[in-house]
Design an enzyme around this catalytic site. Structure first.
Site, short mmCIF file in Angstrom:
data_model
loop_
_atom_site.label_atom_id
_atom_site.label_comp_id
_atom_site.label_asym_id
_atom_site.label_seq_id
_atom_site.Cartn_x
_atom_site.Cartn_y
_atom_site.Cartn_z
N ASP A 72 0.75 -1.26 -0.06
CA ASP A 72 -0.09 0.22 0.08
C ASP A 72 0.77 1.23 0.00
O ASP A 72 0.44 2.33 -0.05
CB ASP A 72 -0.98 0.11 1.26
CG ASP A 72 -0.29 0.05 2.37
OD1 ASP A 72 0.70 -0.27 2.51
OD2 ASP A 72 -1.02 0.04 3.58
N SER A 73 2.23 1.13 0.06
CA SER A 73 3.13 2.27 -0.31
C SER A 73 2.72 2.89 -1.68
O SER A 73 3.16 4.03 -1.91
CB SER A 73 4.43 1.61 -0.11
OG SER A 73 4.83 0.77 -1.07
N ASP A 108 -1.01 -6.13 -0.04
CA ASP A 108 -1.49 -5.38 1.12
C ASP A 108 -2.87 -5.38 1.32
O ASP A 108 -3.54 -5.00 0.39
CB ASP A 108 -0.79 -3.92 1.32
CG ASP A 108 0.55 -3.92 2.27
OD1 ASP A 108 0.38 -4.58 3.40
OD2 ASP A 108 1.30 -3.19 1.89
N GLU A 163 -1.09 -5.47 8.54
CA GLU A 163 -0.31 -4.95 9.62
C GLU A 163 -0.89 -5.11 11.00
O GLU A 163 -1.83 -5.24 11.21
CB GLU A 163 -0.43 -3.16 9.33
CG GLU A 163 0.53 -2.79 8.14
CD GLU A 163 0.74 -1.63 7.92
OE1 GLU A 163 0.47 -0.62 8.70
OE2 GLU A 163 0.95 -1.11 6.69
N GLU A 177 9.44 -3.96 10.01
CA GLU A 177 9.75 -2.40 9.49
C GLU A 177 10.33 -1.70 10.66
O GLU A 177 9.71 -1.43 11.58
CB GLU A 177 8.44 -1.69 8.97
CG GLU A 177 8.84 -0.50 8.14
CD GLU A 177 7.75 -0.08 7.20
OE1 GLU A 177 6.79 -0.85 6.95
OE2 GLU A 177 7.87 1.13 6.97
O1 KIV Z 1 3.53 -1.25 1.62
C1 KIV Z 1 4.62 -1.53 1.36
O2 KIV Z 1 5.42 -1.24 0.50
C2 KIV Z 1 5.24 -2.31 2.63
C3 KIV Z 1 6.60 -2.63 2.53
C4 KIV Z 1 7.35 -1.22 2.94
C5 KIV Z 1 7.00 -3.54 3.47
O3 KIV Z 1 4.87 -2.57 3.42
#
Ligand code: KIV
Length: 263
Positions: free
Chosen positions: A42-43, A81, A112, A176
């Site tokens: 979700d980044s 995610d 998460e 993280e």
């Molecule tokens: O959303 C993401 O890219 C992540 C990574 C940073 C592990 O959760």
């Protein structure tokens, strides 16, 4: 247990697990040749959509990007995610995770941890949905960035959280921004592999946001190693194109009428 998932678990204590993020097919296709795990993180909220955090990304956004990524993946384990708000209770978690799996054909979901949602992980695993956990700095829950587990007491607290996630049936856990000693403690006390980001090489594997390591995201915290300055390479090509268009060097005769962009 699904064979692809078991293969990832089997790498613990044998070989490091290589993971990167992808948000679209073209990058996914390249990663697929090298990565054990490809994550649709979700980044993408920050990296692609320029949002200040990951909170506004919804399930539909994740599905759309994963459908594209899936087209580039043949070998890697494809993890997605679950966005904020999509797994707040058992019922919504199950409904949304099933939808995500069905619409994208991904291999697993990532959730998460808020140090409470172990039952949610357990129930997804019970419904044959493989789950990757995520502890330490968890952007969906924590507003302010800080290194996690930087005292003995905090490291032990993280270890208990990780153990609960393992007990709930997760097949691996992202750590993280976890302090190196805490990463070591957690990694050596779990049977499932830990995947670190900003958490030292004490983890069983590593993950980075691909756009960061390629030098195209514009955001480079200290834990990121820029393997390339792709922004400069792209700009060089764009400049050349601009010049050639203005000088009427492009298109040349060989670029005329030789097929459509739309296949
Ligand atoms: O959303 C993401 O890219 C992540 C990574 C940073 C592990 O959760």
């Amino acid at each position: 247990m699904n064979k692809k998932i078991q293969n990832i678990i089997n790498k613990k204590n044998k070989t490091k697990i290589v993971s990167l993020t992808a948000y679209s097919k073209n990058i996914a296709k390249i990663l697929d040749k090298h990565c054990d795990i490809v994550l649709v993180g979700d980044s993408l909220a920050n990296v692609l959509y320029g949002l200040k955090n990951t909170h506004k990304i919804n399930l539909e956004n994740m599905i759309q990007h994963t459908v594209s990524v899936r087209k580039g993946i043949k070998n890697s384990l494809l993890v997605v995610d679950m966005p904020k708000g999509s797994y707040g209770n058992l019922k919504s978690a199950k409904k949304n995770a099933k939808l995500l799996m069905r619409k994208t054909n991904c291999d697993a979901v990532k959730i998460e941890s808020n140090n409470k949602n172990f039952k949610i992980i357990r129930s997804l695993v019970k419904y044959n949905i493989p789950v990757m956990g995520h502890i330490g700095f968890t952007p969906q829950y924590k507003k302010k960035f800080k290194i996690e587990g930087d005292s003995k007491k905090k490291a032990n607290k993280l270890l208990i959280e990780a153990k609960n996630i393992e007990k709930a049936g997760a097949f691996s856990i992202v750590l993280e921004c976890v302090y190196p000693k805490a990463s070591k403690l957690i990694t050596s006390n779990l049977k499932i592999p830990t995947i670190g980001i900003g958490s030292s090489n004490n983890c069983d594997g590593q993950i980075l946001v691909t756009d960061d390591m390629l030098g195209i995201s514009g955001f480079y915290p200290k834990f990121v190693k820029k393997y390339l300055s792709l922004d400069r390479i792209i700009e060089k090509a764009i400049k050349k194109y601009t010049r050639e268009v203005k000088l009427e060097k492009f298109p040349s005769k060989k670029n005329f009428l030789n097929g459509s962009r739309h296949r």
